[in-house]
Design a protein around this motif. Structure first.
Motif, short mmCIF file in Angstrom:
data_model
loop_
_atom_site.label_atom_id
_atom_site.label_comp_id
_atom_site.label_asym_id
_atom_site.label_seq_id
_atom_site.Cartn_x
_atom_site.Cartn_y
_atom_site.Cartn_z
N ARG A 94 1.91 7.51 -2.89
CA ARG A 94 1.60 6.49 -3.71
C ARG A 94 1.60 5.23 -3.10
O ARG A 94 0.79 4.26 -3.44
CB ARG A 94 2.36 6.55 -4.98
CG ARG A 94 2.38 7.76 -5.74
CD ARG A 94 2.78 7.36 -7.28
NE ARG A 94 3.86 6.40 -7.37
CZ ARG A 94 5.18 6.80 -7.53
NH1 ARG A 94 5.38 8.23 -7.47
NH2 ARG A 94 6.17 6.14 -7.63
N VAL A 95 2.56 4.85 -2.44
CA VAL A 95 2.85 3.89 -1.69
C VAL A 95 1.80 3.46 -0.47
O VAL A 95 1.23 2.53 -0.48
CB VAL A 95 4.17 3.87 -0.89
CG1 VAL A 95 4.31 2.49 0.03
CG2 VAL A 95 5.20 3.78 -1.73
N GLU A 96 1.32 4.67 0.03
CA GLU A 96 0.27 4.40 1.24
C GLU A 96 -1.25 4.14 0.51
O GLU A 96 -2.03 3.85 1.09
CB GLU A 96 0.28 5.64 1.97
CG GLU A 96 1.42 5.80 2.94
CD GLU A 96 1.78 7.36 3.37
OE1 GLU A 96 0.97 8.12 3.11
OE2 GLU A 96 2.78 7.57 4.11
N ARG A 97 -1.38 4.55 -0.74
CA ARG A 97 -2.52 4.06 -1.50
C ARG A 97 -2.64 2.54 -1.98
O ARG A 97 -3.65 2.07 -2.28
CB ARG A 97 -2.95 4.98 -2.47
CG ARG A 97 -3.39 6.47 -2.24
CD ARG A 97 -3.58 7.01 -3.72
NE ARG A 97 -2.96 7.37 -4.38
CZ ARG A 97 -1.93 8.39 -4.61
NH1 ARG A 97 -1.91 9.29 -3.68
NH2 ARG A 97 -0.93 8.59 -5.51
N ALA A 98 -1.47 1.82 -1.84
CA ALA A 98 -1.24 0.53 -2.12
C ALA A 98 -1.96 -0.26 -1.24
O ALA A 98 -2.51 0.18 0.24
CB ALA A 98 0.23 -0.12 -2.13
N PRO A 99 -2.60 -1.65 -1.49
CA PRO A 99 -3.18 -2.50 -0.48
C PRO A 99 -2.48 -2.54 0.89
O PRO A 99 -1.23 -2.60 0.70
CB PRO A 99 -3.09 -3.86 -1.29
CG PRO A 99 -2.94 -3.50 -2.60
CD PRO A 99 -2.24 -2.23 -2.75
N ASN A 109 -6.56 -4.30 -12.80
CA ASN A 109 -5.81 -3.36 -12.99
C ASN A 109 -4.89 -3.56 -11.78
O ASN A 109 -5.52 -3.18 -10.66
CB ASN A 109 -6.18 -1.91 -13.24
CG ASN A 109 -5.26 -0.73 -13.32
OD1 ASN A 109 -4.27 -1.06 -12.86
ND2 ASN A 109 -5.69 0.20 -13.83
N THR A 110 -3.61 -3.96 -11.81
CA THR A 110 -2.78 -4.22 -10.75
C THR A 110 -2.10 -2.91 -10.05
O THR A 110 -1.77 -2.93 -8.85
CB THR A 110 -1.51 -5.09 -10.93
OG1 THR A 110 -0.93 -4.73 -12.18
CG2 THR A 110 -1.79 -6.47 -11.36
N GLY A 111 -2.53 -1.78 -10.58
CA GLY A 111 -2.43 -0.58 -9.86
C GLY A 111 -0.92 -0.06 -9.84
O GLY A 111 -0.05 -0.65 -10.57
N THR A 138 9.16 -7.23 0.16
CA THR A 138 9.81 -5.96 0.06
C THR A 138 9.26 -4.87 0.89
O THR A 138 9.59 -3.71 0.72
CB THR A 138 9.70 -5.52 -1.27
OG1 THR A 138 8.37 -5.57 -1.66
CG2 THR A 138 10.42 -6.70 -2.39
N ASP A 139 8.55 -5.28 2.04
CA ASP A 139 8.19 -4.26 2.97
C ASP A 139 9.20 -3.61 3.70
O ASP A 139 10.02 -4.67 4.13
CB ASP A 139 6.95 -5.00 3.99
CG ASP A 139 6.60 -4.14 5.24
OD1 ASP A 139 6.33 -2.96 4.93
OD2 ASP A 139 6.94 -4.68 6.01
N PHE A 140 9.26 -2.57 3.94
CA PHE A 140 10.50 -1.91 4.63
C PHE A 140 10.78 -2.60 5.93
O PHE A 140 11.89 -2.84 6.35
CB PHE A 140 10.58 -0.44 4.44
CG PHE A 140 11.75 0.25 4.89
CD1 PHE A 140 12.46 0.54 3.65
CD2 PHE A 140 12.28 0.66 6.03
CE1 PHE A 140 13.87 1.17 4.25
CE2 PHE A 140 13.41 1.27 6.50
CZ PHE A 140 14.38 1.37 5.25
N ALA A 193 0.98 -9.07 3.56
CA ALA A 193 1.24 -10.55 3.47
C ALA A 193 0.54 -11.06 2.32
O ALA A 193 0.99 -12.04 1.19
CB ALA A 193 0.90 -11.15 4.67
N SER A 194 -0.90 -10.54 2.10
CA SER A 194 -1.51 -11.23 1.02
C SER A 194 -1.05 -10.56 -0.53
O SER A 194 -0.82 -11.48 -1.44
CB SER A 194 -2.96 -10.74 0.93
OG SER A 194 -3.13 -9.43 0.79
N ARG A 195 -0.71 -9.44 -0.59
CA ARG A 195 -0.02 -9.08 -1.87
C ARG A 195 1.20 -9.67 -2.05
O ARG A 195 1.61 -10.07 -3.47
CB ARG A 195 0.05 -7.69 -1.93
CG ARG A 195 0.93 -6.81 -1.01
CD ARG A 195 0.84 -5.66 -0.79
NE ARG A 195 1.89 -4.78 -0.10
CZ ARG A 195 1.85 -3.71 0.33
NH1 ARG A 195 0.79 -2.75 0.00
NH2 ARG A 195 2.89 -3.13 1.17
#
Length: 467
Positions: A40-45, A342-344, A238-240, A49-51
């Motif tokens: 799920r996380v890897e399908r995120a934008p 839809n923010t997903g 919050t990027d690890f 930085a932009s998100r």
């Protein structure tokens, strides 16, 4: 964020040694749960930085004056917004009196409690509707006292007809953005209480062992994270991998700092919930930093989700909450409509944001925390609130202290024409009252700050005794 293609990650974890090493460090969650979260996380934008910039205005100043409220009211009066079939206007004026009678002293002469300021609940509701209707695409608000509903508003579309036609109501879920930080603070405080750990304890011994601690990082405490006073600043991430690098860079020696809003403070708490909660051993190390970051990221998200579900949501009666959207959850719009956004799935925001809840569910958590012993004792909850754990601040009013938590999720940091936005607000108020508000657009074409609107409306409706 370090991106790893899902097939590559899954292939590496199918390797017997790597999978066994991870499985040996897990408790309460499985390798398969970690893989599901990672996908799920890897399908995120991909552009972290932009998100992250979408929350840049989140802690903007509250200043909204009476003139701005009057402008919003004029917009409502001339609005062409067509209410949804489910919309309701403020209820007729009722006899809701929030003032709390204080008990008379025992024995001797019974003295009446001195008069004190109260909130005109009806006036607050009417003025809030006047400010928001016609200035936003839709909203819902609910106010409770002692856990019981005393006022409800709902207005217009959560999903416009072209996007599935869902009207607003107090059961409608939306991305609550950084009101999620209050949820995280409740979970973190609960876990510390269970482990008998003082919030002033440094966090270093529960961070992943492969992380490097920069100057003064070993002085950061749980309390500093929950109050944005850790010295971590200027990332919003919050990027690890970014959080690991921020800890390695270190912080000022003058801790705690003054309040500096930083999403990293709450992203770190999901890691600490995972290690302190016993979900994963802090010595987990697969030998490659990128692989470690990806696995730790997914593992801590899965652990955080599990802990909040079992120890915060379950006691409050909240079920099946998550980070994603379905066909019934509100979409984000420009203030005057347009196409929905839809923010997903926002699993990657775990700790700092991303929960999808309704106003009723937000209030269920707040009320359970404040008035029952189901999470922590009522006295400890009151202490956490007065310490502003997971909250943005406190308004000192004649009525008493009003604690607030704001959330904004936007397409862009500024407010261009057509900006789409989701906004949320939680107030913890005197007289055992709470209010939760969800809005699925900016307020007006200039993106008037929602929390400032609510603050001014509230101040306008505090009634002095004999006033």
């Amino acid at each position: 964020m370090t991106q790893v293609d899902p097939p590559s990650l899954q292939v590496q974890l199918r390797d017997g040694a790597a999978r066994s090493k991870l499985a040996a460090e897990l408790k309460g969650i499985s390798v398969d749960q970690v893989l599901e979260v990672a996908a799920r996380v890897e399908r995120a934008p991909a552009d972290a930085a932009s998100r992250e910039r979408r929350e840049a205005r989140e802690n903007a100043g509250d200043a909204v004056g009476k003139a701005q409220l009057a402008t919003l009211a004029r917009m409502a009066a001339t609005s062409r917004v067509e209410p949804s079939p489910e919309s309701i206007v403020p209820p007729a004026r009722a006899t809701i009196k929030p003032g709390t009678a204080r008990p008379a002293p025992a024995g001797g002469t019974q003295l009446a409690a001195p008069p004190r300021p109260t909130l005109d609940v009806n006036g607050f509701g009417e003025d809030l509707h006047q400010a928001l209707s016609g200035s936003v695409q839709g909203y819902t608000m609910r106010m409770r006292r002692n856990g019981q509903t005393i006022y409800t508003l709902q207005w217009n579309w959560a999903r416009r007809p072209s996007d599935g036609q869902r009207g607003w109501n107090p059961d409608r879920r939306m991305n609550i953005a950084s009101v999620s930080k209050f949820i995280t603070a409740v979970a973190m405080f609960d876990l510390l209480d269970r482990r008998n750990i003082d919030p002033a304890t440094p966090i270093a011994q529960w961070l992943p062992a492969y992380w490097n601690l920069g100057p003064n990082a070993d002085d950061i405490t749980f309390e500093m994270l929950m109050t944005h006073s850790s010295g971590l600043a200027n990332s919003g991430s919050t990027d690890f991998g970014t959080m690991r690098q921020m800890i390695a860079a270190g912080v000022t020696p003058n801790l705690p700092t003054s309040f500096t809003y930083e999403n990293t403070n709450f992203g770190l708490q999901r890691i600490l919930i995972a290690t302190l909660g016993g979900y994963v051993g802090r010595n987990l190390n697969l030998g490659n930093t990128g692989m470690n970051d990806a696995i730790w990221n997914a593992t801590t998200i899965a652990a955080y989700d599990d802990y909040v579900e079992k120890n915060v949501f379950a006691p409050a009666g909240v079920t099946n909450a998550g980070f994603g959207k379905n066909a019934d959850i509100a979409l984000a719009y420009a203030f005057n409509g347009g196409s929905g956004w839809n923010t997903g799935d926002l699993s990657w925001r775990a700790g700092s944001g991303g929960w999808h809840l309704s106003v009723d569910e937000i209030l269920d958590v707040a009320g359970t925390f404040r008035y029952t012993d189901k999470i922590v004792s009522k006295a400890k909850a009151a202490s956490a609130i007065s310490s502003r754990y997971g909250l943005d601040g406190r308004w000192a009013t004649n009525w008493g202290s009003v604690y607030h938590k704001n959330g904004i999720w936007s397409e862009q940091a500024d407010c261009p024409a057509g900006q789409r936005q989701e906004q949320s607000l939680l107030l913890l108020m005197p007289d055992n009252m709470e209010m939760a508000l969800l809005v699925n657009s900016p307020v007006g074409p200039g993106c008037t700050f929602l929390r400032g609107v609510v603050q001014q409306v509230l101040l306008n409706n505090i009634v002095e005794p004999n006033g």
